[in-house]
Motif scaffolding. Structure first.
Motif, PDB file in Angstrom:
ATOM      1  N   ASN A 117     -42.019  34.905 -54.145  1.00 21.42           N
ATOM      2  CA  ASN A 117     -42.807  33.923 -54.123  1.00 21.42           C
ATOM      3  C   ASN A 117     -42.350  32.455 -54.043  1.00 21.42           C
ATOM      4  O   ASN A 117     -42.927  31.579 -55.061  1.00 21.42           O
ATOM      5  N   GLY A 118     -41.085  32.209 -53.722  1.00 21.25           N
ATOM      6  CA  GLY A 118     -40.783  30.874 -53.659  1.00 21.25           C
ATOM      7  C   GLY A 118     -39.681  30.508 -54.895  1.00 21.25           C
ATOM      8  O   GLY A 118     -39.290  29.660 -55.288  1.00 21.25           O
ATOM      9  N   THR A 119     -39.500  31.724 -55.565  1.00 22.59           N
ATOM     10  CA  THR A 119     -38.757  31.449 -56.696  1.00 22.59           C
ATOM     11  C   THR A 119     -37.205  32.417 -56.671  1.00 22.59           C
ATOM     12  O   THR A 119     -37.737  33.792 -56.135  1.00 22.59           O
ATOM     13  N   GLU A 120     -36.096  32.043 -57.122  1.00 23.20           N
ATOM     14  CA  GLU A 120     -35.074  32.819 -57.139  1.00 23.20           C
ATOM     15  C   GLU A 120     -35.246  33.752 -58.366  1.00 23.20           C
ATOM     16  O   GLU A 120     -35.245  33.227 -59.232  1.00 23.20           O
ATOM     17  N   ILE A 121     -35.083  35.178 -58.039  1.00 21.73           N
ATOM     18  CA  ILE A 121     -35.233  35.954 -59.252  1.00 21.73           C
ATOM     19  C   ILE A 121     -33.890  36.694 -59.481  1.00 21.73           C
ATOM     20  O   ILE A 121     -33.651  36.908 -60.712  1.00 21.73           O
ATOM     21  N   GLY A 122     -33.120  36.691 -58.562  1.00 25.55           N
ATOM     22  CA  GLY A 122     -31.805  37.015 -58.979  1.00 25.55           C
ATOM     23  C   GLY A 122     -30.770  36.743 -57.823  1.00 25.55           C
ATOM     24  O   GLY A 122     -31.306  36.375 -56.856  1.00 25.55           O
ATOM     25  N   GLY A 123     -29.343  37.131 -58.190  1.00 25.75           N
ATOM     26  CA  GLY A 123     -28.413  36.850 -57.039  1.00 25.75           C
ATOM     27  C   GLY A 123     -27.130  37.301 -57.356  1.00 25.75           C
ATOM     28  O   GLY A 123     -26.831  37.631 -58.674  1.00 25.75           O
ATOM     29  N   GLY A 124     -26.317  37.325 -56.559  1.00 24.07           N
ATOM     30  CA  GLY A 124     -24.836  38.068 -57.011  1.00 24.07           C
ATOM     31  C   GLY A 124     -24.112  38.059 -55.724  1.00 24.07           C
ATOM     32  O   GLY A 124     -24.579  37.557 -54.602  1.00 24.07           O
ATOM     33  N   SER A 125     -22.886  38.714 -55.877  1.00 25.89           N
ATOM     34  CA  SER A 125     -22.148  38.789 -54.605  1.00 25.89           C
ATOM     35  C   SER A 125     -20.962  39.902 -54.710  1.00 25.89           C
ATOM     36  O   SER A 125     -20.929  40.546 -55.994  1.00 25.89           O
ATOM     37  N   ILE A 126     -20.509  40.145 -53.672  1.00 28.19           N
ATOM     38  CA  ILE A 126     -19.253  41.109 -53.720  1.00 28.19           C
ATOM     39  C   ILE A 126     -18.064  40.137 -54.211  1.00 28.19           C
ATOM     40  O   ILE A 126     -17.932  39.017 -53.804  1.00 28.19           O
ATOM     41  N   ARG A 127     -17.312  40.591 -55.183  1.00 27.61           N
ATOM     42  CA  ARG A 127     -16.280  39.836 -55.694  1.00 27.61           C
ATOM     43  C   ARG A 127     -15.039  39.820 -54.972  1.00 27.61           C
ATOM     44  O   ARG A 127     -14.703  40.866 -54.232  1.00 27.61           O
ATOM     45  N   ILE A 128     -14.113  38.849 -55.152  1.00 25.39           N
ATOM     46  CA  ILE A 128     -12.789  39.003 -54.865  1.00 25.39           C
ATOM     47  C   ILE A 128     -12.114  39.986 -55.495  1.00 25.39           C
ATOM     48  O   ILE A 128     -12.138  39.693 -56.968  1.00 25.39           O
ATOM     49  N   HIS A 129     -11.268  41.051 -55.073  1.00 29.83           N
ATOM     50  CA  HIS A 129     -10.407  41.640 -56.324  1.00 29.83           C
ATOM     51  C   HIS A 129      -9.017  41.740 -56.024  1.00 29.83           C
ATOM     52  O   HIS A 129      -8.124  42.502 -56.354  1.00 29.83           O
ATOM     53  N   ASP A 130      -8.478  40.703 -55.231  1.00 31.61           N
ATOM     54  CA  ASP A 130      -7.200  40.425 -54.661  1.00 31.61           C
ATOM     55  C   ASP A 130      -6.784  39.241 -55.280  1.00 31.61           C
ATOM     56  O   ASP A 130      -7.347  38.124 -54.813  1.00 31.61           O
ATOM     57  N   ALA A 131      -5.614  39.173 -55.988  1.00 30.34           N
ATOM     58  CA  ALA A 131      -5.372  37.944 -56.763  1.00 30.34           C
ATOM     59  C   ALA A 131      -4.939  36.917 -55.728  1.00 30.34           C
ATOM     60  O   ALA A 131      -5.040  35.675 -55.892  1.00 30.34           O
ATOM     61  N   ALA A 132      -4.433  37.421 -54.559  1.00 31.55           N
ATOM     62  CA  ALA A 132      -3.638  36.435 -53.731  1.00 31.55           C
ATOM     63  C   ALA A 132      -5.052  35.647 -52.934  1.00 31.55           C
ATOM     64  O   ALA A 132      -4.943  34.424 -52.724  1.00 31.55           O
TER      65      ALA A 132
END
Ligand code: ASP
Length: 584
Positions: free
Chosen positions: A476-491
């Motif tokens: 309904n026009g609102t961001e309720i949540g969000g996320g991502s796949i993370r970087i797990h590699d130091a380089a």
């Protein structure tokens, strides 16, 4: 025993029982021969009746009762002669045999009823009285119920609820930190977490696989619109997952919430919309899909006809407002004024009317033939009776302005029905956002978000082109949540920090703990967080998250009830080795 029943549970079936109720006096109506007392607790309202033949002490006590007195009433449940079908307890009343005043009350500063006569500020100051009102009690109960459902679902899916500290170092999510001075470490400060982002990633390194927490987050932002300096997230993280796994489980979770809390079933998979499509069709990365009014790119049709406003514009974009061809000059002027407000910032508004008789009329008839005007309207999907509204400018600016107009028109047409829900996922966000002012890239989500593998090649050469493994849950026009796949590699993490303008030294200083942890066997991981307050207000059908927070702050970030923030004693400052600079 203070009570045998609550004020919400007596029904016709209880007639003739002797009961004890305890609660607050909402109202006393003295009709001479009879006195009616509305007794309230969080379960409801029960009418208590005192009559001429009631015991003398009962009549005497009843005469002394004021609003919000706390009383205990013993009496017999009787059938009412005039029933109130609007009240769950409306079939009965309690004939008082004994009334004990448990506590007196000053006259409250506003009425504590379904609808109060108190203004916002007054109700915030006496929040504990406002919280006694049924609407706020319903909100708190809804919030509680939702928290239980969240735990129930996630527990069943194997998530562990693990707490993370509130006194931490800074975790950047793009806002300012609240800081807390450390007495034991003079001149050093903790930061309150903007979110447990890095901590939950460390929990993944530690092997905790599926984590969640209903957790307070702190962001020292200017409180535009509907924000609170402290708010609650449903924070989640998972190991050995790809984007698809996270979306699958949290789509099931969202459907579970809609089903269990709202009784709404979403049988179909939720729509997934790439970020660029959301921007081009709705001018927003949180499109309101309760209604259509999709945008159409009119640039090629609009340019080259001698209308310099369009000729000089990077982008010309419009949408059709259904059934609005009948709008009067005055109504259209009002829409023009709306887009010209500084908050929207457009220079002007072009309109096209698709008349019922098939003719077209527009504010730019001087420059275009009727067929050219019609072609623009048709591209917007307009039919007879529709009104097409067109803006132009730099692409994303024009889109954002048209988004504001689309929502305004929808509001006027009554299309933003709080009882309807149109959830979706936004995917394929850009990794970086360019900021003209500081002339650098910022992480669109946060710096721990992984780029799409196929776009990693552009990290240095064309950062603007890199898309992220990031996703938002929008409703309904609102961001309720969000996320991502993370970087797990130091380089790779080091490359992202570099793209974001961190020197290796600064990256090490700020995020060394995380990059070091990644050297000890970090699993692939990803997650997301939902705004719990916002989810409550969405389900509750309210505009403001404040109504779902027991003790919120006002727009200036103040708790007017506790009068916080406030000055502290000299001795406290001395202990913290702080000295103050007088504000200008
Ligand atoms: N920590 C992020 C936020 O607060 C959510 C996430 O990436 O899990 O927006």
């Amino acid at each position: 025993m203070y009570r045998t029943h609550t004020c919400g549970c007596l029904r016709a079936g209880n007639v003739n029982e002797t009961v004890i109720l305890a609660g607050w006096v909402q109202k006393v109506r003295n009709l001479g021969a009879m006195t009616f007392i509305d007794l309230r607790d969080r379960y409801g309202l029960t009418q208590v009746v005192v009559e001429e033949h009631s015991p003398a002490e009962v009549r005497e006590t009843a005469a002394t009762l004021g609003r919000e007195y706390v009383v205990q009433v013993t009496g017999r449940v009787v059938e009412r002669s005039s029933k109130n079908p609007k009240m769950p307890t409306g079939d009965i009343e309690v004939a008082a045999e004994r009334i004990v005043v448990l506590n007196e009350a000053q006259t409250p500063p506003f009425t504590i009823e379904e609808v109060s006569d108190g203004g916002d500020d007054l109700r915030m100051k006496y929040r504990y009285l406002d919280l006694r009102r049924p609407p706020l009690q319903r909100n708190m109960i809804l919030r509680h119920k939702m928290a239980q459902e969240i735990r129930r679902f996630l527990d069943a899916e194997g998530f562990l609820e693990i707490e993370t500290p509130y006194l931490v170092g800074s975790t950047p999510e793009g806002a300012r930190d609240f800081v807390v001075p450390s007495r034991m470490n003079p001149n050093q400060f903790y930061a309150l977490p903007q979110s447990p982002q890095t901590l939950k990633q460390l929990l993944m390194v530690a092997g905790y696989d599926r984590y969640f927490q209903i957790v307070r987050c702190f962001r020292d932002e200017d409180l535009r619109a509907d924000r609170q300096p402290e708010f609650t997230q449903i924070d989640c993280e998972m190991s050995f997952v790809e984007q698809e796994d996270v979306l699958e489980i949290f789509e099931r979770w969202a459907k579970h919430m809609f089903r269990e809390v709202m009784g709404i079933e979403f049988a179909e998979p939720l729509r997934r919309m790439p970020w660029i499509e959301a921007m081009e069709k709705y001018g927003s990365d949180k499109p309101d899909l309760r209604f259509g009014m999709e945008f159409a790119d009119l640039t090629d049709l609009a340019r080259g006809h001698g209308f310099s406003v369009f000729d000089d514009a990077q982008y010309v974009v419009g949408f059709a407002a259904p059934g609005c061809a009948c709008y009067t000059r005055k109504q259209i002027d009002a829409l023009t004024d709306y887009v010209k407000r500084p908050q929207v910032g457009a220079k002007g508004l072009v309109w096209i009317r698709m008349e019922a008789d098939g003719s077209v009329k527009s504010s730019v008839d001087k420059f275009y033939t009727p067929d050219e005007v019609r072609a623009m309207a048709v591209r917007c999907g307009a039919g007879a009776g529709d009104l097409v509204l067109v803006l132009c400018g730099p692409k994303f600016k024009a889109l954002a302005q048209l988004c504001a107009l689309r929502l305004e028109v929808a509001q006027q047409l009554g299309l933003r029905d709080p009882k309807r829900f149109a959830p979706l996922w936004i995917v394929d966000f850009p990794m970086f956002e360019w900021d003209d002012e500081t002339q650098r890239f910022y992480a669109m989500h946060h710096p721990f978000t992984s780029p799409k593998p196929e776009d990693v090649q552009y990290l240095e050469s064309d950062p603007g082109r890199v898309r992220a493994n990031a996703y938002d849950f929008v409703c309904n026009g609102t961001e309720i949540g969000g996320g991502s796949i993370r970087i797990h590699d130091a380089a790779l993490q080091a490359r992202i920090f570099k793209a974001l303008g961190f020197t290796p030294e600064r990256a090490q200083e700020q995020f060394g703990f995380l990059m070091n942890a990644f050297k000890f066997g970090a699993p692939p991981h990803g997650g997301l967080a939902f705004g719990f307050d916002r989810l409550c207000s969405l389900f509750g059908g309210a505009e403001s998250i404040r109504d779902y927070i027991a003790f919120p702050k006002n727009n200036a970030g103040r708790d007017v009830m506790l009068d916080a923030p406030s000055a502290i004693d000299r001795s406290q400052l001395d202990e913290l080795r702080l000295s103050l600079v007088k504000p200008e």
